[in-house]
Design an enzyme around this catalytic site. Structure first.
Site, PDB file in Angstrom:
ATOM      1  N   GLU A  69       0.822  -1.222   0.000  1.00 51.38           N
ATOM      2  CA  GLU A  69       0.000   0.000   0.000  1.00 51.38           C
ATOM      3  C   GLU A  69       0.855   1.272   0.000  1.00 51.38           C
ATOM      4  O   GLU A  69       0.845   2.059   0.963  1.00 51.38           O
ATOM      5  CB  GLU A  69      -0.966  -0.016   1.180  1.00 51.38           C
ATOM      6  CG  GLU A  69      -1.966  -1.158   1.103  1.00 51.38           C
ATOM      7  CD  GLU A  69      -3.047  -1.094   2.179  1.00 51.38           C
ATOM      8  OE1 GLU A  69      -2.800  -0.487   3.232  1.00 51.38           O
ATOM      9  OE2 GLU A  69      -4.130  -1.659   1.948  1.00 51.38           O
TER      10      GLU A  69
ATOM     11  N   GLU B 161      -6.548  -7.832  -0.728  1.00 52.64           N
ATOM     12  CA  GLU B 161      -6.978  -7.855   0.679  1.00 52.64           C
ATOM     13  C   GLU B 161      -8.435  -7.421   0.776  1.00 52.64           C
ATOM     14  O   GLU B 161      -8.840  -6.475   0.103  1.00 52.64           O
ATOM     15  CB  GLU B 161      -6.193  -6.837   1.525  1.00 52.64           C
ATOM     16  CG  GLU B 161      -4.755  -7.127   1.781  1.00 52.64           C
ATOM     17  CD  GLU B 161      -4.123  -6.026   2.642  1.00 52.64           C
ATOM     18  OE1 GLU B 161      -4.856  -5.328   3.381  1.00 52.64           O
ATOM     19  OE2 GLU B 161      -2.913  -5.843   2.533  1.00 52.64           O
TER      20      GLU B 161
HETATM   21  C1  GAL Z   1      -4.480  -2.777   5.048  1.00 54.20           C
HETATM   22  C2  GAL Z   1      -3.049  -3.250   5.231  1.00 54.20           C
HETATM   23  C3  GAL Z   1      -2.989  -4.531   6.032  1.00 54.20           C
HETATM   24  C4  GAL Z   1      -3.863  -4.434   7.250  1.00 54.20           C
HETATM   25  C5  GAL Z   1      -5.258  -4.097   6.828  1.00 54.20           C
HETATM   26  C6  GAL Z   1      -6.228  -4.008   7.968  1.00 54.20           C
HETATM   27  O1  GAL Z   1      -4.532  -1.430   4.730  1.00 54.20           O
HETATM   28  O2  GAL Z   1      -2.435  -3.460   3.983  1.00 54.20           O
HETATM   29  O3  GAL Z   1      -1.641  -4.790   6.381  1.00 54.20           O
HETATM   30  O4  GAL Z   1      -3.364  -3.461   8.104  1.00 54.20           O
HETATM   31  O5  GAL Z   1      -5.259  -2.846   6.187  1.00 54.20           O
HETATM   32  O6  GAL Z   1      -7.532  -3.709   7.520  1.00 54.20           O
END
Ligand code: GAL
Length: 680
Positions: A152, A308
């Site tokens: 990110e 994710e």
């Molecule tokens: C994302 C991040 C992850 C985790 C996740 C939690 O932004 O890439 O490592 O922190 O959020 O929702």
């Protein structure tokens, strides 16, 4: 360019795997349970820098070697990360000049990730070194399917305001503007007599007393994106020296406003995205659909990866609501419907330590005797059934214009109304089209739009002259264009186009705007639904936020304001131009919520344009039913509380093998995917 990673089992299923947080005996349970759930891909090593390089230049790959081999023995593929989003504590101590500084000049603390300056030469050297070491060691390992650079970019350090950044910005400006006279001309520094005598005098847009040069702020936003891209390229190229597998980095579309992902798109082999719901929003499934469509568009229509999302609650919202029954499945399949070839989560096993221990995971603290785990296993089975979807494309007949530069420009200070927001207007138009069951792409305003029957420009305040001409060509060639208020006002330097507003679009729209009349907070303005003059009978549409005095110059009024500062003047106009039409909406209109549409809302306004443009769509479905066609598969997602029968569907149900001969019934809250028969 390497394509999509080759994975067994079609759709990739899994998530971030952080085994370093656990003793080794837990790893064996992890891989056993991964196999039980059908996991075939994990993103590994994202936050491992401090473990792989415990002291500067000292490396220890023992633990990573063991976990890579263990995953390999279980047949689980790896999306191997470079760990550079979380520099080790020693890096911070050894390189104080690499610390992140915010707009107020505060040095941002450590004990966290992303705490570094994106323009730091020390960071550049250290991140390239660790990326190269990892690539050299694991390139060629049979379990490695692809590379996940960083995590990110720009999430928490999008813009740094330190002296190193200032120097890098000056070099960037020299490249962009050539000499300081050109910079002064572009930025309009005659205003307030702020001309620069040399590039050395330029400061980053740190906190200023009042009303800073807006072109300076826009250039700083562009420079900052380029600084992150340079960091990505350095690592990507280090990997490519050893390996030709696909390289990605996870985007945050559309929830990381400072990152211009059109600029990023060509840098990655496969676009991947992280998406988290705003749990408190009742319509968050529509925002999810928008994010997925925008991600697909950034990917140029090619399949992309959902890198994710969450199985349940996140930990970083004010109230972290759990997902409702069936919601994780609906969310996952909606991403696949809209072009993702993967369903990956943050994270595999819930953490015990640190900041994210209340974040959901595939394997919750409660373990396998839990509803969530059972849902995870069931989703894995569903995805195996969808292997045939992989690689197929989503076709859209309508495009929404989205430009991050315009987004930034409209967010700057001292605009006519703080209520007129780019994202809010995009969401209103997106939602209206979603509720009409129309699949949309997003497009940059300068992109080739000829494939679309209809194009919507929602409050695109910044439009270059070239983009205006592009939209004109689109209409002349037979396209149907809908533009909402406060579009086409300024150029790339936030300078107003010459003459009356909207300078970039006057001739396309066949009108000009004499004066803006933004409404007081919470104010509304009635819009007549009649024959172009408004009948004032109170059953028309309701505008919010904005009113303005439109002067027709070729266009005709379709609706008029029937009250407010512009009563009796056009509110919605139509201009015949060449073989197409250009429509203008001079206020903020909204789609009615679930099940309440009666035609007197934004949907009602768009319907005749959709009809004129010949955009095919089902007419008899409730607006809680999401319908998306991807290749030969029809995805039907029911967000409502009642079962819905969809007619005209013939084929085979992917999850249950059911034969559909002319219809499919989708249970309340359920998802049906049909592989369509024959030529349907
Ligand atoms: C994302 C991040 C992850 C985790 C996740 C939690 O932004 O890439 O490592 O922190 O959020 O929702």
């Amino acid at each position: 360019m390497p394509g999509y990673p080759a994975l067994p089992g079609g759709i990739a299923y899994g998530g971030d795997y952080n085994p370093e947080q656990w003793p080794e005996e837990v790893w064996r349970e992890d891989v056993r349970l991964m196999r039980e759930a059908g996991v075939n891909l994990v993103s590994l090593g994202i936050f491992n820098w401090g473990l792989l390089e415990p002291a500067e230049g000292v490396h220890d790959f023992g633990r990573l070697d063991r976990i890579v081999d263990l995953l390999d023995s279980a047949g689980i593929m790896i999306d191997l990360a470079t760990p550079t989003s979380s520099p080790p504590t020693w890096f911070r101590t050894a390189h104080p000049g690499a610390r992140l500084v915010d707009r107020e000049g505060r040095v941002i603390a450590g004990g966290s990730r992303h705490s570094f300056c994106p323009s730091s030469p020390a960071y550049a050297a250290a991140s390239e070194r660790i990326a190269e070491r990892i690539a050299a060691r694991y390139a060629g390992h049979p379990a490695v399917a692809m590379w996940h650079v960083h995590n990110e970019y720009g999430w928490a350090n999008a813009r740094c305001y330190c002296e190193t950044s200032a120097e890098a910005f000056r070099a960037w400006l020299r490249e962009r503007h050539g000499d300081v006279a050109a910079l002064n001309a572009a930025w309009g520094t005659t205003f307030w007599g702020l001309a620069y005598g040399s590039f050395e005098e330029v400061e980053p847009p740190r906190i200023a007393p009042a009303g800073q040069l807006t072109a300076l702020q826009l250039d700083y936003a562009r420079f900052s994106v380029d600084a992150h891209i340079a960091n990505f390229r350095r690592e990507r190229d280090a990997i490519r020296r050893f390996c030709d597998l696909p390289v990605t980095t996870n985007f945050m579309i559309p929830n990381c406003e400072p990152m211009d992902y059109w600029r990023w798109a060509g840098e990655v082999d496969v676009v991947s995205n992280d998406h988290y719901l705003d749990a408190g929003r009742a319509d968050n499934h529509i925002e999810l659909a928008m994010a997925a469509d925008l991600t697909r568009s950034v990917a140029g229509g090619r399949p992309w990866m959902l890198m994710e999302h969450s199985t349940g609650a996140v930990n970083w919202q004010p109230r972290n609501l759990a997902k409702r029954p069936g919601e994780m499945r609906r969310n996952s399949l909606a991403h696949v419907a809209r072009g993702s070839d993967s369903v990956l989560f943050f994270q595999w096993r819930a953490s015990r330590h640190g900041a994210e221990k209340f974040h959901s995971a595939m394997l919750p603290h409660a373990g396998t005797d839990s509803g969530l785990w059972r849902d995870v296993v069931a989703l894995g089975a569903d995805l195996r059934g969808l292997a045939g979807v992989r690689g197929s494309r989503v076709e859209a007949e309508v495009a929404l214009v989205w430009d991050w530069e315009s987004y930034w420009a409209l967010e700057l200070e001292w605009r006519p109304s703080v209520d007129l927001r780019f994202r809010e207007r995009v969401e209103a138009y997106y939602e209206a089209l979603w509720r009409e069951h129309v699949t949309v792409d997003f497009a940059h305003p300068s992109a080739d739009l000829s494939a679309y029957r209809m194009v919507v420009v929602p409050s695109s305040y910044l439009l270059t002259e070239a983009a205006g001409k592009n939209l004109r060509r689109y209409v002349e060639a037979g396209g149907h264009l809908v533009v909402s208020c406060f579009s086409g006002i300024v150029d790339e330097n936030d300078t107003i186009h010459p003459g009356a507003h909207p300078g970039a679009l006057r001739d396309v729209l066949g009108l000009s705007v004499e004066e803006f009349h933004p409404l007081p907070e919470g104010g509304t303005v009635p819009v007549g639904d009649g024959d172009g003059v408004g009948n004032g009978d109170g059953d028309g549409l309701t505008g919010r936020i904005w009113s303005e005095r439109v002067r027709l110059a070729g266009a005709r009024a379709v609706h008029a304001f029937t009250g407010g500062p512009d009563a009796g003047h056009p509110a919605v106009t139509r201009h015949e131009l060449g073989a197409g039409t250009a429509w203008y909406v001079a206020t903020a209109l909204d789609p009615a919520p679930d099940g309440t549409d009666n035609g007197r809302d934004l949907r009602g306004l768009l319907r005749p344009v959709l009809d004129l443009a010949g955009v095919p769509r089902p007419r008899d479905l409730p607006d809680t039913l999401e319908l998306v066609r991807r290749g030969r598969h029809l995805f039907l997602l029911n967000h409502g509380d009642e079962p819905v029968t969809v007619r005209g569907v013939s084929g085979t149900g992917v999850f249950d093998g059911a034969a559909h001969a002319g219809s499919a019934t989708v249970p309340a809250g359920g998802v049906t995917v049909v592989e369509l028969a024959g030529d349907t």
